[in-house]
Design an enzyme around this catalytic site. Structure first.
Site: not given
Ligand code: 5GP
Length: 125
Positions: A110, A106, A34-36, A112, A97
């Site tokens: 990944h 990140v 799950r996303d944080i 979403h 993304n």
């Molecule tokens: P991006 O912007 O790279 O597509 O999305 C990165 C996602 O990782 C974001 O939606 C953010 O909330 C999630 N995220 C960042 N750090 C953590 C973490 O430590 N644990 C979890 N579960 N999600 C994270």
């Protein structure tokens, strides 16, 4: 150009068990959690266990087994959490993304998986 992977990124730390996560599904090649900071009632991140920066890296260098496992895992989660139309759900959205224009935070591939409410238009200006 070669792909450069940063082994200190947060999802690499999650894969190594250095940071806790709420796991939804784990397979031989993938972890889903799950996303944080959920942007929808259902917001799950699906990542390959391999060191891939983004989707074009994964598509170019992953094994067939990794590619198949990733697709099947995303599909299975969509059905199991009940958002897939075939499971009686109202649908969902997949987002990956990439890079600065894609606003990737990140640098580990990944997807979403978002659902549980109507998500609105896909892209904001
Ligand atoms: P991006 O912007 O790279 O597509 O999305 C990165 C996602 O990782 C974001 O939606 C953010 O909330 C999630 N995220 C960042 N750090 C953590 C973490 O430590 N644990 C979890 N579960 N999600 C994270």
């Amino acid at each position: 150009m070669a792909y450069e992977y940063d082994p200190q990124n947060i999802f690499a730390k999650i894969l190594r068990g250095e940071i806790p996560n709420t796991t939804v599904m784990e397979t031989e090649h993938c972890l889903a959690f799950r996303d944080i900071a959920p942007a929808a009632p259902e917001h799950i991140l699906v990542i390959p266990k391999g060191a891939y920066v983004n989707f074009d890296h994964f598509g170019a260098e992953a094994s067939d087994a990794e590619l198949v496992d990733f697709s099947r895992t995303v599909a299975k989660i969509a059905r199991e959490i009940g958002v897939a139309p075939a499971a009686g759900g109202s649908g969902y959205r997949l987002i990956s993304n990439t890079g600065s224009h894609g606003v990737q935070d990140v640098p580990h591939l990944h997807i979403h998986l978002l659902g549980g409410r109507r998500l609105g238009r896909m892209i904001e200006a």
